[in-house]
Motif scaffolding. Sequence first.
Motif: not given
Length: 350
Positions: A115-118, A128-133, A147-149
Amino acid sequence: MTDRQDQPGISRQQGISRQHVRVLAPARLHLGFVDLNGSQGRHFGSLGLGIEELGVEVVASAAERLEIAGPAAARAADYAQRFLQHHGLSGGVKLSIESAIPAHSGLGSGTQLALAVGKALAELHGVDTSIQAIAALLDRGNRSGIGIGTFTSGGFIVDGGRGGNTLVPPVISRQHFPDAWRLVLVMDRSSHGISGTPEREAFANLTPMPISTAERISWLVLMQVLPALAETDCALFGRAVTEIQQHIGDHFAPVQGGRYTSPDIARATAALQSAGAYGIGQSSWGPTGFALFASETAAHQAVREVREQLPALAQLEWLVCRGRNQPAEVETGMNQSTDAQTQVRRFRTV
């Protein structure tokens, strides 16, 4: 890999929009699954908590080619290449992994790094993208959304598991973790939790949890854990989490050799309970164990007492930490001045 470029909320933009991006993503405790039976339409469901003292710190900046340095560099390179390729981004990037979560420790090292890298690359390139994506793209959140939450909001998280149309498990409850409470983490570097292919095989081969156990855990979460947080009742919260941990540990015992992956961690957490901990358990597949205390003073006193009584456990690492009620931190800028970098809190190295 499933192509998600046409999903709403995702756009492709070429070029570097910022000169540097810094992302700090907290480690997390995974405190158990809700339903490992899955016969009622949803599977898994988990509860967990972000923590303050450990995490991933990634700095991304413009470069002529892909350059990655620091701990977990190979894993970060894989995530970066997949993100860049998926979004059709050319050119390079320099990624500096300033700190990382100990791998295979049960603290979410893979998900938080991904998530940090993305997120860093998305900010750097103006995607423009979400953490979920990002999680779905990088194959995270297959079973747990904790972890996402904790990345998106911090606090104590319950996710709803997987249904027939789930992209990543949705967060269904987020509560503030009391500021005064402390967790003692006990880490065993000589042992490793299960991950990757062995983890997938374990879930495939384990006998489904009895539905009665899943129902009991569901009641504990809804009527004990969450009310205890709302009323700041450390004793009730600890008892409920301990019982959930016992059910989960017994379910995974055929794979991990008992309720705990590490016998030394089992001894240490039991000793911490005798020294006054309200709740104990193992995060995810371990080997990291945890113990809950109502105050920082009580936590430190218990650690001193246990280490004096059990000198044979001297090789274990002990860390008193706070729950984290804030999301991951993202800093962007047009330069990489030393002042800008040193103003950001760094995670502790263990």
